[in-house]
Design an enzyme around this catalytic site. Sequence first.
Site, PDB file in Angstrom:
ATOM      1  N   LYS A 158      -0.367  -0.825  -4.652  1.00 25.49           N
ATOM      2  CA  LYS A 158      -1.908  -0.399  -4.297  1.00 25.49           C
ATOM      3  C   LYS A 158      -1.793   1.157  -3.819  1.00 25.49           C
ATOM      4  O   LYS A 158      -0.887   1.653  -2.856  1.00 25.49           O
ATOM      5  CB  LYS A 158      -2.375  -1.264  -3.202  1.00 25.49           C
ATOM      6  N   HIS A 215      -7.899   4.681  -2.361  1.00 25.11           N
ATOM      7  CA  HIS A 215      -8.118   4.325  -0.941  1.00 25.11           C
ATOM      8  C   HIS A 215      -9.719   4.568  -0.419  1.00 25.11           C
ATOM      9  O   HIS A 215      -9.884   4.694   0.744  1.00 25.11           O
ATOM     10  CB  HIS A 215      -7.312   4.781   0.226  1.00 25.11           C
ATOM     11  N   THR A 246       0.679  -1.182  -0.033  1.00 25.22           N
ATOM     12  CA  THR A 246      -0.158   0.025   0.014  1.00 25.22           C
ATOM     13  C   THR A 246       0.948   1.178   0.079  1.00 25.22           C
ATOM     14  O   THR A 246       1.520   1.536   0.843  1.00 25.22           O
ATOM     15  CB  THR A 246      -0.918  -0.137   1.251  1.00 25.22           C
ATOM     16  N   ASP A 272      -9.978  -0.428  -7.306  1.00 26.78           N
ATOM     17  CA  ASP A 272     -10.778  -0.404  -6.435  1.00 26.78           C
ATOM     18  C   ASP A 272     -11.411   1.177  -6.200  1.00 26.78           C
ATOM     19  O   ASP A 272     -10.852   2.250  -6.749  1.00 26.78           O
ATOM     20  CB  ASP A 272     -10.590  -0.794  -5.107  1.00 26.78           C
ATOM     21  N   ARG A 281     -10.311   7.994   1.217  1.00 25.19           N
ATOM     22  CA  ARG A 281     -10.165   8.077   2.390  1.00 25.19           C
ATOM     23  C   ARG A 281      -8.680   8.949   2.720  1.00 25.19           C
ATOM     24  O   ARG A 281      -8.180   9.032   3.774  1.00 25.19           O
ATOM     25  CB  ARG A 281      -9.859   6.611   3.331  1.00 25.19           C
ATOM     26  N   ILE A 308     -16.589   0.656  -6.353  1.00 25.34           N
ATOM     27  CA  ILE A 308     -17.386  -0.733  -6.795  1.00 25.34           C
ATOM     28  C   ILE A 308     -18.480  -1.065  -5.694  1.00 25.34           C
ATOM     29  O   ILE A 308     -18.349  -1.451  -4.707  1.00 25.34           O
ATOM     30  CB  ILE A 308     -16.533  -1.945  -6.782  1.00 25.34           C
ATOM     31  N   ARG A 327     -15.693  -1.515   0.692  1.00 25.13           N
ATOM     32  CA  ARG A 327     -17.038  -1.156   1.851  1.00 25.13           C
ATOM     33  C   ARG A 327     -18.045  -2.148   1.304  1.00 25.13           C
ATOM     34  O   ARG A 327     -18.841  -2.699   2.412  1.00 25.13           O
ATOM     35  CB  ARG A 327     -17.509   0.123   1.606  1.00 25.13           C
TER      36      ARG A 327
HETATM   37  C1  LIG Z   1     -12.798   0.605   7.153  1.00 24.21           C
HETATM   38  C2  LIG Z   1     -11.675   0.622   5.962  1.00 24.21           C
HETATM   39  C3  LIG Z   1     -10.338   0.238   6.527  1.00 24.21           C
HETATM   40  C4  LIG Z   1      -9.515   0.158   5.492  1.00 24.21           C
HETATM   41  N1  LIG Z   1      -7.895  -0.355   5.943  1.00 24.21           N
HETATM   42  C5  LIG Z   1      -7.000  -0.423   4.758  1.00 24.21           C
HETATM   43  C6  LIG Z   1      -5.767  -1.023   5.045  1.00 24.21           C
HETATM   44  O1  LIG Z   1      -5.345  -1.174   6.379  1.00 24.21           O
HETATM   45  N2  LIG Z   1      -4.850  -1.186   4.442  1.00 24.21           N
HETATM   46  C7  LIG Z   1      -5.219  -0.898   2.786  1.00 24.21           C
HETATM   47  O2  LIG Z   1      -4.414  -0.784   2.031  1.00 24.21           O
HETATM   48  N3  LIG Z   1      -6.696  -0.408   2.521  1.00 24.21           N
HETATM   49  C8  LIG Z   1      -7.384  -0.034   3.625  1.00 24.21           C
HETATM   50  N4  LIG Z   1      -8.608   0.376   3.286  1.00 24.21           N
HETATM   51  C9  LIG Z   1      -8.914   0.672   1.582  1.00 24.21           C
HETATM   52  C10 LIG Z   1      -9.324  -0.516   0.981  1.00 24.21           C
HETATM   53  O3  LIG Z   1      -8.734  -1.467   0.879  1.00 24.21           O
HETATM   54  C11 LIG Z   1      -9.842  -0.049  -0.419  1.00 24.21           C
HETATM   55  O4  LIG Z   1      -8.973   0.410  -1.115  1.00 24.21           O
HETATM   56  C12 LIG Z   1     -11.095   0.832  -0.389  1.00 24.21           C
HETATM   57  O5  LIG Z   1     -12.001   0.271   0.562  1.00 24.21           O
HETATM   58  C13 LIG Z   1     -12.003   0.579  -1.851  1.00 24.21           C
HETATM   59  O6  LIG Z   1     -12.887   1.397  -1.895  1.00 24.21           O
HETATM   60  P1  LIG Z   1     -14.440   1.003  -1.454  1.00 24.21           P
HETATM   61  O7  LIG Z   1     -14.670   0.955   0.067  1.00 24.21           O
HETATM   62  O8  LIG Z   1     -15.251   2.130  -2.215  1.00 24.21           O
HETATM   63  O9  LIG Z   1     -14.919  -0.196  -2.380  1.00 24.21           O
HETATM   64  C14 LIG Z   1      -9.611   0.248   4.003  1.00 24.21           C
HETATM   65  C15 LIG Z   1     -10.918   0.813   3.704  1.00 24.21           C
HETATM   66  C16 LIG Z   1     -11.953   0.870   4.809  1.00 24.21           C
HETATM   67  C17 LIG Z   1     -13.413   1.215   4.306  1.00 24.21           C
END
Ligand SMILES: Cc1cc2nc3c(=O)[nH]c(=O)nc-3n(C[C@H](O)[C@H](O)[C@H](O)COP(=O)(O)O)c2cc1C
Length: 365
Positions: A236, A260, A165, A291, A263, A294, A315
């Site tokens: 990623k 992400h 990541t 991602d 986020r 989706i 999500r």
């Molecule tokens: C609650 C939560 C925790 C996450 N924690 C991580 C993480 O620890 N490492 C990481 O690479 N991505 C993390 N992500 C990002 C997800 O891997 C992913 O990129 C993202 O959720 C994709 O978008 P979407 O939620 O709209 O599908 C997190 C996302 C959420 C919602």
Amino acid sequence: MTAQLDSFYPTRVDFGTLDEIHRAAAAALPAEVMDFVEGGAGKEITLRDNRAAFDRWRILPAPMSGVGSPSTRTEILGMPLQTPILTAPFGGDALFHPDGHPAVARAAQARGALSVVPEAGSYSYQRVRAAAPGAARIAQVHPFGHVGAVADRVARLGYEALCVTLDCPVGGFRTRNMANRFDPDQRHFAGNLTGENGAPGVAEIFGQLLKRGGMVWDWATLATAATGFGLPWIAKGVLTPAAAEQAVAIGASGLVVSNHGGRQVDPAPASLDMLPGIRAAVGPDVPILLDSGIRTGSDVFLALALGADAVIIGRAAIYGLAAAGEAGVDRVLELLTEELRTLMILAGTPGIAEIDSSRIVRASS
Ligand SMILES: Cc1cc2nc3c(=O)[nH]c(=O)nc-3n(C[C@H](O)[C@H](O)[C@H](O)COP(=O)(O)O)c2cc1C
């Protein structure tokens, strides 16, 4: 599970739609945990745009195409998939359901999907891999500190690839969490900090992440560390052609085009909007996952048409987990795959390889 937990964690699986699953998740989780899941950074412009980007495209119907039973099979880095969907690495999984990532991976395994297992999860890499070795084949790591030791450990556990990541040197400025004074128990993020997988320095990494200082690795540091990875790795959090080229140049075997889930940087562009430029920059042969946003089978179709080889759901998987544990994630994967299959019949694409840009057009308004 205790009777009390049963009442908090429903096991109803006759969900008709993802919206129902979403509502069930919202009902099951405390409001501030749901905000932690749903929220983005800053003004949440990217969070909204990730969804809006899909609405700017249309899929072309192909009448009389003769396609009746399309195949959703494909592969990523030599790993077969029955459906072009992977579950995302998300930390804090036991906040959403006590069964956490082992349940996510079991659901993915049953559907022939893959799970990307997080470093900051509630369960160790070892526990998740043991629960579903057919799906838990990619381990997500943070590129700092003892990433080499983590890479060695997951290779010994049988993982076949790393997902590094790149876009989280510091947690994004998550407005909802701040408004809620959200302060989750850090043990939910510490499955890999203790027990059989604990490694010196990993606790320190997460300590740093929680501060506002940020990590100081750069491409050169990562390039050096990556020469010691005994596994292929995918990058990623790539959102620009320049970053994609850089990652491939230092040895990434694949990319995750991602912001992400909105986020981190806000406002950043939607992942889907950046995908065609990244595909053009790296050429047809580099595996690309997408991602961020989706939620439906049509989203999967559009991502594939615009250059992705498969997608990752964050999500959507969390909603399933919170709503009904393993059965909920199973239902999410089933709904997305069945909608994709239906669209493949209607759009006349017998296989994943036929889903390309000739199948879609931009919306006129
Ligand atoms: C609650 C939560 C925790 C996450 N924690 C991580 C993480 O620890 N490492 C990481 O690479 N991505 C993390 N992500 C990002 C997800 O891997 C992913 O990129 C993202 O959720 C994709 O978008 P979407 O939620 O709209 O599908 C997190 C996302 C959420 C919602």
